[in-house]
Design an enzyme around this catalytic site. Structure first.
Site, PDB file in Angstrom:
ATOM      1  N   TYR A 184       3.400 -18.308 -13.301  1.00  0.00           N
ATOM      2  CA  TYR A 184       2.804 -19.646 -13.483  1.00  0.00           C
ATOM      3  C   TYR A 184       3.750 -20.640 -14.137  1.00  0.00           C
ATOM      4  O   TYR A 184       3.410 -21.790 -14.318  1.00  0.00           O
ATOM      5  CB  TYR A 184       1.489 -19.567 -14.274  1.00  0.00           C
ATOM      6  CG  TYR A 184       1.553 -18.884 -15.632  1.00  0.00           C
ATOM      7  CD1 TYR A 184       2.095 -19.534 -16.728  1.00  0.00           C
ATOM      8  CD2 TYR A 184       1.032 -17.610 -15.809  1.00  0.00           C
ATOM      9  CE1 TYR A 184       2.150 -18.923 -17.962  1.00  0.00           C
ATOM     10  CE2 TYR A 184       1.067 -16.982 -17.040  1.00  0.00           C
ATOM     11  CZ  TYR A 184       1.635 -17.637 -18.114  1.00  0.00           C
ATOM     12  OH  TYR A 184       1.676 -17.026 -19.335  1.00  0.00           O
ATOM     13  N   LYS A 185       4.963 -20.191 -14.505  1.00  0.00           N
ATOM     14  CA  LYS A 185       5.935 -21.105 -15.108  1.00  0.00           C
ATOM     15  C   LYS A 185       6.814 -21.671 -13.992  1.00  0.00           C
ATOM     16  O   LYS A 185       6.326 -22.415 -13.154  1.00  0.00           O
ATOM     17  CB  LYS A 185       6.711 -20.368 -16.192  1.00  0.00           C
ATOM     18  CG  LYS A 185       5.795 -19.966 -17.353  1.00  0.00           C
ATOM     19  CD  LYS A 185       6.456 -19.124 -18.418  1.00  0.00           C
ATOM     20  CE  LYS A 185       5.448 -18.823 -19.527  1.00  0.00           C
ATOM     21  NZ  LYS A 185       5.919 -17.783 -20.452  1.00  0.00           N
ATOM     22  N   ASP A 220      12.188  -9.174 -19.909  1.00  0.00           N
ATOM     23  CA  ASP A 220      11.113 -10.114 -19.611  1.00  0.00           C
ATOM     24  C   ASP A 220      11.746 -11.367 -19.002  1.00  0.00           C
ATOM     25  O   ASP A 220      12.573 -12.027 -19.641  1.00  0.00           O
ATOM     26  CB  ASP A 220      10.350 -10.456 -20.897  1.00  0.00           C
ATOM     27  CG  ASP A 220       9.100 -11.280 -20.613  1.00  0.00           C
ATOM     28  OD1 ASP A 220       9.097 -12.033 -19.610  1.00  0.00           O
ATOM     29  OD2 ASP A 220       8.142 -11.188 -21.397  1.00  0.00           O
ATOM     30  N   ARG A 274      10.260 -29.270 -26.968  1.00  0.00           N
ATOM     31  CA  ARG A 274      10.833 -28.483 -25.877  1.00  0.00           C
ATOM     32  C   ARG A 274      10.665 -29.247 -24.566  1.00  0.00           C
ATOM     33  O   ARG A 274       9.571 -29.743 -24.250  1.00  0.00           O
ATOM     34  CB  ARG A 274      10.100 -27.145 -25.816  1.00  0.00           C
ATOM     35  CG  ARG A 274      10.651 -26.174 -24.810  1.00  0.00           C
ATOM     36  CD  ARG A 274       9.972 -24.837 -24.960  1.00  0.00           C
ATOM     37  NE  ARG A 274       8.590 -24.873 -24.486  1.00  0.00           N
ATOM     38  CZ  ARG A 274       7.927 -23.791 -24.075  1.00  0.00           C
ATOM     39  NH1 ARG A 274       8.506 -22.618 -24.105  1.00  0.00           N
ATOM     40  NH2 ARG A 274       6.684 -23.895 -23.657  1.00  0.00           N
ATOM     41  N   PHE A 325       9.151 -13.772 -27.602  1.00  0.00           N
ATOM     42  CA  PHE A 325       7.809 -14.336 -27.437  1.00  0.00           C
ATOM     43  C   PHE A 325       6.803 -13.387 -28.119  1.00  0.00           C
ATOM     44  O   PHE A 325       6.850 -12.180 -27.885  1.00  0.00           O
ATOM     45  CB  PHE A 325       7.505 -14.464 -25.948  1.00  0.00           C
ATOM     46  CG  PHE A 325       6.307 -15.311 -25.643  1.00  0.00           C
ATOM     47  CD1 PHE A 325       6.440 -16.671 -25.390  1.00  0.00           C
ATOM     48  CD2 PHE A 325       5.043 -14.756 -25.603  1.00  0.00           C
ATOM     49  CE1 PHE A 325       5.334 -17.451 -25.099  1.00  0.00           C
ATOM     50  CE2 PHE A 325       3.926 -15.536 -25.323  1.00  0.00           C
ATOM     51  CZ  PHE A 325       4.072 -16.893 -25.069  1.00  0.00           C
TER      52      PHE A 325
HETATM   53  C1  LIG Z   1       4.940 -17.077 -21.208  1.00  0.00           C
HETATM   54  C2  LIG Z   1       5.380 -15.747 -21.701  1.00  0.00           C
HETATM   55  C3  LIG Z   1       4.487 -14.683 -21.753  1.00  0.00           C
HETATM   56  C4  LIG Z   1       3.037 -14.881 -21.395  1.00  0.00           C
HETATM   57  O1  LIG Z   1       2.335 -13.697 -21.260  1.00  0.00           O
HETATM   58  P1  LIG Z   1       0.866 -13.738 -20.673  1.00  0.00           P
HETATM   59  O2  LIG Z   1       0.426 -12.341 -20.684  1.00  0.00           O
HETATM   60  O3  LIG Z   1       0.935 -14.373 -19.317  1.00  0.00           O
HETATM   61  O4  LIG Z   1       0.033 -14.614 -21.556  1.00  0.00           O
HETATM   62  C5  LIG Z   1       4.967 -13.450 -22.158  1.00  0.00           C
HETATM   63  N1  LIG Z   1       6.265 -13.283 -22.518  1.00  0.00           N
HETATM   64  C6  LIG Z   1       7.147 -14.300 -22.483  1.00  0.00           C
HETATM   65  C7  LIG Z   1       8.557 -14.075 -22.872  1.00  0.00           C
HETATM   66  C8  LIG Z   1       6.724 -15.571 -22.093  1.00  0.00           C
HETATM   67  O5  LIG Z   1       7.583 -16.583 -22.077  1.00  0.00           O
END
Ligand SMILES: *Cc1c(COP(=O)(O)O)cnc(C)c1O
Length: 415
Positions: free
Chosen positions: A227-228, A202, A376, A130
Site C-alpha cells: 500500500y506504500k 523488510d 517526512r 519500524f
Molecule cells: C509500513 C511498515 C510496516 C507496516 O506493517 P503493517 O502490518 O502493514 O501495519 C511494517 N514495517 C515497516 C518497516 C513499515 O515501513
C-alpha cells in the site's frame, strides 16, 4: 542561491521519460502529494477493477469466482507480478496478510531453521526499525519462552559487531521509514551468513522505491507492504518472499488451511503444501487483494532503474531547494546525502515540525510527521513532478518566513 527557478522545474518535467505515467493515477488538482511512501495514490484502473470485482465477480458470479475469476490463485499470481521488482523468481512470492503477520511467519520459520544450534538465541535488529517489526519479534520470542532475545543496535558499526555466533537472525528494514537510510543488503547479508546467521529483510520502503535484487544479495527471507510505493490501496495485503532453496524448510506456526497441501480434502491433520503457498494462512480479502494488480500494472510499463534515476533527481532537487531557499530556518536534513544510502524520501527536523507539517497539509502540500520532530516527504517517480518539488519548497518557505503555523495544532491519531 541555487540557480533553479520554477521554469527549470517545468522543463525537467517536459524532459522526464516517466512523466506520462502520472496520467494513470487519480490525483486531486489542488494537491501536491508527497506521502506515497505511506499510502500510494490510486491508479485509475483500480476503480474499474473494483467495479468488476464487486459487481461481476461477487455480485453476479458469486461463489463460482473462486475458480472462474481466479480468486484462489490470486496471492500467487500477484506475487509473480511483483517478483521482478524485487529480484525474486517465479513462485517465490505471495501477496497475503499484513507485513506484521508475515514478519511473524518469517521470524518463526527462521528460528526453527536455526533451532539445532542451541547457542543461537539472538535476533539482531535496529532500535530505529519500524516499531511493528520489533514488536512482532518481541511478541514471538516472549511467547516461545526458550531464551530467545533481541539485540537492538544504534549504529552500522554496532550492527556489524553485534552479528556473531549467537545470532540466529538478522532482521532489518532495507530503507528506514524515518530517515530514508538505505542499507547495503548484499554486504550485511554476507556478513550475517559468514557468522552462520540468517537474514530477513523488510522491503516496506524499498519495493517500488529502489531497485532490489534479493537473489543477488543472497537474502534468506523478505516481507513488505503493497500500500506504500506499490499503490495497492489502503491496508492492501502485504507480501512475503521465500526463495526456492528455503521453501521445503519453511515452517511457520500459522498453519491455516490455505497453506495445506490439499485444502479441499478437508482432512484433520496439517500437511504443508510444497512451494510458496505454504506461507498462506486463511481466506484472503479478495476485494482488497484485487486492487494490488492495478498498482503493479503501472510498474510493468517501466523499469526500477528508470524509477531510481528520477527518484534521486527528485530528492536531490528537494534537498538542494530546501537548503538554499529556507536556509535561515532551523531545518536539519536527516536523510543521507550519498545516493548509495538514500531511499526515495527526504526528511528534515524542525523544532515545530508537527505544526509546520499541519500548515503544509492545509495548503494541499501533503507530507507527514514522524517522531521526533521530523517532517517526512516521500517522492514517488510514477506521479511526482519536478514542479511539485519546486512548489512544495516554495510553500514551506512561505510558511516558515511568515511563521504561518499554529503551535497548538491538535495531534491527530494518525500523524
Ligand atoms: C509500513 C511498515 C510496516 C507496516 O506493517 P503493517 O502490518 O502493514 O501495519 C511494517 N514495517 C515497516 C518497516 C513499515 O515501513
Amino acid at each position: 542561491m541555487l540557480n533553479i527557478d520554477r521554469h527549470t522545474a517545468l522543463q525537467m518535467d517536459r524532459e522526464d521519460p516517466l512523466a506520462p505515467l502520472r496520467q494513470q493515477f487519480s490525483l486531486p488538482d489542488a494537491v501536491i502529494y508527497l506521502d506515497g511512501n505511506s499510502l500510494g495514490a490510486m491508479p485509475k484502473t483500480a476503480m474499474l477493477r473494483a467495479q468488476q470485482v464487486i459487481n461481476q465477480e461477487w455480485g453476479t458470479d458469486l461463489i463460482k469466482s473462486w475458480n472462474k475469476a481466479g480468486w484462489f490463485d490470486l496471492p500467487s499470481r500477484l506475487g509473480n507480478l511483483l517478483a521482478p521488482l524485487i529480484g525474486a523468481k517465479a513462485d517465490e512470492v505471495v501477496v497475503t496478510d499484513s507485513t506484521s503477520i508475515n514478519l511473524f511467519k518469517a521470524i518463526a520459520a527462521a528460528l526453527q531453521m536455526q533451532a539445532q544450534h542451541a547457542q543461537r538465541k539472538v535476533i539482531v535488529t535496529e532500535r530505529s526499525n519500524f516499531p511493528t517489526d520489533i514488536y512482532m519479534a518481541e511478541g514471538l520470542t516472549r511467547w516461545l519462552d526458550k531464551g530467545y532475545r533481541l539485540h537492538l543496535v544504534d549504529t552500522p558499526e554496532e550492527l556489524n559487531r553485534a552479528i556473531n555466533n549467537e545470532t540466529a537472525l538478522v532482521m532489518l528494514t532495507h530503507v528506514n521509514y524515518r530517515t530514508g537510510y538505505l542499507h547495503d543488503m548484499t554486504a550485511i547479508t554476507a556478513h550475517a551468513h559468514s557468522q552462520g546467521a540468517l537474514a530477513l529483510w523488510d522491503l516496506a520502503h524499498s519495493a517500488g522505491a529502489v531497485p532490489v535484487d534479493l537473489h543477488h544479495a543472497k537474502a534468506d527471507f523478505a516481507v513488505g507492504c503493497t500500500y506504500k510505493y506499490l499503490n495497492g490501496g489502503p491496508g492492501a495485503p502485504a507480501f512475503i518472499w521465500v526463495p526456492q532453496h528455503h521453501q521445503a524448510a519453511f515452517n511457520h506456526p500459522l498453519t491455516g488451511w490455505w497453506g495445506h497441501a490439499n485444502p479441499f480434502a478437508m482432512q484433520p491433520g496439517f500437511a504443508a503444501t510444497a512451494g510458496i503457498r505454504r506461507a498462506l494462512c486463511g481466506t484472503q480479502p479478495i476485494v482488497s487483494l484485487a486492487m494490488v494488480e492495478s498498482g503493479l500494472q503501472v510498474f510493468a510499463q517501466t523499469t526500477m532503474n528508470a524509477i531510481r534515476k528520477k527518484s534521486l533527481a527528485l530528492t536531490d532537487l528537494f534537498i538542494a531547494l530546501v537548503e538554499s531557499r529556507c536556509q535561515q530556518h532551523p531545518l536539519q536534513l536527516v536523510t543521507p546525502r550519498q545516493h548509495a544510502q538514500r531511499g526515495s524520501q527526504a526528511s528534515f527536523t524542525h523544532p515545530h515540525a508537527y505544526s509546520v507539517m499541519q500548515a503544509l497539509i492545509e495548503r494541499g502540500i501533503i507530507g507527514d510527521y514522524r517522531e521526533p520532530a521530523i517532517m517526512r516527504f516521500g517522492f514517488t517517480p510514477l506521479y511526482t513532478q519536478f514542479v511539485d518539488v519546486w512548489d512544495a519548497v516554495e510553500g514551506l518557505r512561505e510558511i516558515l518566513d511568515h511563521q504561518a503555523y499554529s503551535l497548538n495544532a491538535e495531534r491527530n491519531a494518525v500523524t
